[in-house]
Design an enzyme around this catalytic site. Structure first.
Site, mmCIF file in Angstrom:
data_model
loop_
_atom_site.group_PDB
_atom_site.id
_atom_site.type_symbol
_atom_site.label_atom_id
_atom_site.label_comp_id
_atom_site.label_asym_id
_atom_site.label_seq_id
_atom_site.Cartn_x
_atom_site.Cartn_y
_atom_site.Cartn_z
ATOM 1 N N ASN A 44 0.836 -1.200 0.000
ATOM 2 C CA ASN A 44 0.000 0.000 0.000
ATOM 3 C C ASN A 44 0.871 1.250 0.000
ATOM 4 O O ASN A 44 1.963 1.279 0.587
ATOM 5 C CB ASN A 44 -1.027 -0.001 1.139
ATOM 6 C CG ASN A 44 -0.448 -0.203 2.525
ATOM 7 O OD1 ASN A 44 0.580 -0.848 2.699
ATOM 8 N ND2 ASN A 44 -1.102 0.353 3.522
ATOM 9 N N GLU A 46 0.270 5.242 0.604
ATOM 10 C CA GLU A 46 -0.696 6.251 1.042
ATOM 11 C C GLU A 46 -0.289 7.644 0.569
ATOM 12 O O GLU A 46 0.778 7.832 -0.032
ATOM 13 C CB GLU A 46 -0.839 6.165 2.565
ATOM 14 C CG GLU A 46 -1.373 4.795 2.965
ATOM 15 C CD GLU A 46 -1.639 4.630 4.449
ATOM 16 O OE1 GLU A 46 -1.172 5.469 5.262
ATOM 17 O OE2 GLU A 46 -2.332 3.651 4.788
ATOM 18 N N CYS A 55 -3.984 0.561 -2.649
ATOM 19 C CA CYS A 55 -3.860 -0.694 -1.904
ATOM 20 C C CYS A 55 -2.738 -1.559 -2.468
ATOM 21 O O CYS A 55 -2.351 -1.427 -3.643
ATOM 22 C CB CYS A 55 -5.169 -1.467 -1.968
ATOM 23 S SG CYS A 55 -6.487 -0.775 -0.949
ATOM 24 N N GLU A 57 -2.894 -4.652 -3.309
ATOM 25 C CA GLU A 57 -3.374 -5.471 -4.421
ATOM 26 C C GLU A 57 -3.297 -4.685 -5.732
ATOM 27 O O GLU A 57 -2.967 -5.245 -6.786
ATOM 28 C CB GLU A 57 -4.819 -5.911 -4.185
ATOM 29 C CG GLU A 57 -5.007 -6.793 -2.967
ATOM 30 C CD GLU A 57 -5.341 -5.996 -1.703
ATOM 31 O OE1 GLU A 57 -4.777 -4.906 -1.511
ATOM 32 O OE2 GLU A 57 -6.153 -6.494 -0.927
ATOM 33 N N CYS A 90 -10.052 -5.411 0.455
ATOM 34 C CA CYS A 90 -11.164 -4.473 0.608
ATOM 35 C C CYS A 90 -12.124 -4.634 -0.572
ATOM 36 O O CYS A 90 -11.822 -5.305 -1.564
ATOM 37 C CB CYS A 90 -10.643 -3.032 0.696
ATOM 38 S SG CYS A 90 -10.067 -2.365 -0.886
ATOM 39 N N CYS A 93 -10.740 -3.717 -3.949
ATOM 40 C CA CYS A 93 -9.741 -4.673 -4.444
ATOM 41 C C CYS A 93 -10.382 -5.993 -4.853
ATOM 42 O O CYS A 93 -9.845 -6.687 -5.715
ATOM 43 C CB CYS A 93 -8.643 -4.877 -3.413
ATOM 44 S SG CYS A 93 -7.540 -3.451 -3.340
HETATM 45 N N1 THU Z 1 -5.278 -1.698 2.343
HETATM 46 C C1 THU Z 1 -4.716 -2.470 1.360
HETATM 47 O O1 THU Z 1 -3.593 -2.209 0.905
HETATM 48 N N2 THU Z 1 -5.418 -3.530 0.894
HETATM 49 C C2 THU Z 1 -6.637 -3.914 1.377
HETATM 50 O O2 THU Z 1 -7.267 -4.805 0.809
HETATM 51 C C3 THU Z 1 -7.166 -3.295 2.582
HETATM 52 C C4 THU Z 1 -6.586 -1.959 2.899
HETATM 53 C C5 THU Z 1 -4.537 -0.538 2.835
HETATM 54 C C6 THU Z 1 -5.143 0.779 2.419
HETATM 55 C C7 THU Z 1 -4.622 1.712 3.483
HETATM 56 O O3 THU Z 1 -3.333 2.157 3.083
HETATM 57 C C8 THU Z 1 -4.465 0.826 4.696
HETATM 58 O O4 THU Z 1 -4.512 -0.519 4.232
HETATM 59 C C9 THU Z 1 -5.552 1.017 5.751
HETATM 60 O O5 THU Z 1 -6.808 0.902 5.190
#
Ligand code: THU
Length: 132
Positions: A44, A46, A55, A57, A90, A93
């Site tokens: 991930n 940000e 994310c 994925e 999520c 994703c």
């Molecule tokens: N996140 C992911 O990278 N993949 C997911 O499927 C769930 C959430 C990340 C997004 C954000 O940077 C952090 O987790 C908190 O939500």
């Protein structure tokens, strides 16, 4: 051609160490094997403008596409903690994975103790949206 679950999980765990997660402090790594047996990873990333974060994925899928991959054979997602259990993708994703998945695609959701659960895309995103 196939990669053992343990090896895929190790790759996702290593990718997770690169997470740029300064806002949520929630690190996620993803590793996938495409139809040709190639490994692709993501973490991930940000952003100060929160909705622009991406994310793990999404990163792994983008890496697959740039290498010419078209199908996800298996994808491992590592994140979370004992409190939330294995880190399932999520909602967004799930749709991203569905774009490159078929009924044989395996999704592994792993917690930080290494325990995993295995899903199909149909289990995670039933009746998903597709264009012809
Ligand atoms: N996140 C992911 O990278 N993949 C997911 O499927 C769930 C959430 C990340 C997004 C954000 O940077 C952090 O987790 C908190 O939500």
């Amino acid at each position: 051609m196939s990669i053992a679950n343990e090896d895929l999980i190790r790759a996702a765990t290593e990718a997770r160490e690169q997470a740029y997660n300064r806002y949520s402090h929630f690190a996620v790594g993803a590793a996938l094997v495409d139809e040709a047996g190639r490994l692709h990873v993501g973490c991930n990333v940000e952003n100060a403008a929160y909705p622009l974060g991406s994310c793990a994925e999404a990163g792994a899928i983008a890496a697959m596409v740039i290498e010419g991959g078209t199908r996800i054979a298996k994808i491992a997602v590592v994140g979370g903690s004992g409190e939330i259990g294995p880190c399932t993708p999520c909602g967004g994703c799930r749709q991203r994975i569905a774009e490159f998945a078929d009924q044989d695609t395996i999704i592994l959701a792993i917690d930080d103790s290494g325990e995993w659960q295995e899903y199909s895309i149909e289990a995670l995103l039933p009746a998903s949206f597709h264009l012809p």
